[in-house]
Scaffold this active site. Structure first.
Site, PDB file in Angstrom:
ATOM      1  N   LYS A  94      24.637  12.294 -18.878  1.00 33.75           N
ATOM      2  CA  LYS A  94      23.684  11.523 -18.090  1.00 33.75           C
ATOM      3  C   LYS A  94      22.369  12.285 -17.944  1.00 33.75           C
ATOM      4  O   LYS A  94      21.287  11.714 -18.118  1.00 33.75           O
ATOM      5  CB  LYS A  94      24.264  11.201 -16.714  1.00 33.75           C
ATOM      6  CG  LYS A  94      23.288  10.468 -15.793  1.00 33.75           C
ATOM      7  CD  LYS A  94      23.878  10.275 -14.414  1.00 33.75           C
ATOM      8  CE  LYS A  94      22.863   9.673 -13.463  1.00 33.75           C
ATOM      9  NZ  LYS A  94      23.397   9.522 -12.091  1.00 33.75           N
ATOM     10  N   ASP A 137      24.949   5.126 -14.282  1.00 35.66           N
ATOM     11  CA  ASP A 137      25.315   5.574 -12.942  1.00 35.66           C
ATOM     12  C   ASP A 137      26.217   4.500 -12.333  1.00 35.66           C
ATOM     13  O   ASP A 137      26.623   3.554 -13.001  1.00 35.66           O
ATOM     14  CB  ASP A 137      24.076   5.840 -12.090  1.00 35.66           C
ATOM     15  CG  ASP A 137      23.346   4.565 -11.691  1.00 35.66           C
ATOM     16  OD1 ASP A 137      23.648   3.486 -12.271  1.00 35.66           O
ATOM     17  OD2 ASP A 137      22.476   4.621 -10.807  1.00 35.66           O
TER      18      ASP A 137
END
Length: 237
Positions: free
Chosen positions: A149, A168
């Site tokens: 991420k 997310d």
């Protein structure tokens, strides 16, 4: 029959009951044209979406992302406001020291471990990269506190490199609502989205879906009445 066998018999006799707890099993995957229409409407509603983490350069973006794990962007921005006024380079972070950094970010969850990671990655940047944030996935993911991420955020927003979709909790939830995926694991969600979203839109769709999840399709109280894609959404109330 045993309890498990009896449960199987009841479910076989009533398919609707079998799927009641998992309504997404009864919904069909959206077709390509519907998906494109949904993305177009999101973009019409937010012409130039951007990430919400405040930063001044590539390094401070990296730090902000590292601090954002299990924390809100608003909370991170509040903590880094004064920090980024005095720190814009990894050597400046090292000069500030662990205690100085900890004092700035003590309102963020897991701040002690995050402070250690930021100090370690800053030292690596100084020692191995002449103080410059690398622009490769492998290098970014190898930094303390880094991950897929983090690499996706930095590569897409700082370097304009479409290497992946930032997943997310918001994006994962919205993607499941829209039947873009049926996965829960972030890596699998990302892989599914990369199949239906053109590569040059990976960073864009990350911003669009994350913002939609924060502002409109909230986890506890989705505002379907204000949603620009409620007509196409299989999960709309």
């Amino acid at each position: 029959p045993c309890r498990s066998d009896a449960r199987k018999i009841r479910r076989a006799a009533c398919p609707e009951r079998r799927n009641h707890a998992y309504p997404w099993r009864m919904a069909k995957t959206l077709d390509y044209h519907t998906i494109r229409e949904i993305f177009t409407r999101f973009q019409d509603a937010e012409a130039e979406p951007k990430g919400e983490l405040d930063h001044t350069n590539v390094y401070t973006l990296l730090v902000a992302v590292a601090l954002s794990a299990q924390a809100t962007d608003a909370g991170v921005n509040k903590a880094t406001k004064s920090l980024f006024e005095i720190v814009e380079h990894p050597q400046q972070m090292l000069d500030l020291g662990l205690e100085g950094l900890t004092e700035h970010i003590k309102t963020i969850g897991l701040f002690r471990q995050k402070a250690k990671n930021v100090m370690k990655l800053s030292q690596i940047l100084v020692d191995d990269y002449d103080g410059v944030v690398p622009n490769s996935r492998a290098s970014l993911q190898s930094l303390p506190g880094g991950g897929r991420k983090t690499a996706n955020v930095v590569l897409g927003n700082a370097f304009g490199k479409e290497e992946g979709v930032v997943v997310d909790t918001h994006l994962g939830r919205i993607s499941n609502h829209l039947r873009l995926t049926r996965q829960k694991d972030p890596v699998k969600v990302e892989q599914d989205l990369m199949k239906v979203v053109p590569r040059d839109e990976w960073t864009l769709i990350s911003h669009l879906l994350i913002r939609h999840g924060r502002k409109t399709c909230r986890a506890r109280k989705p505002d379907c009445a204000s949603c620009p894609v409620s007509a196409e959404c299989p999960s709309a109330l």
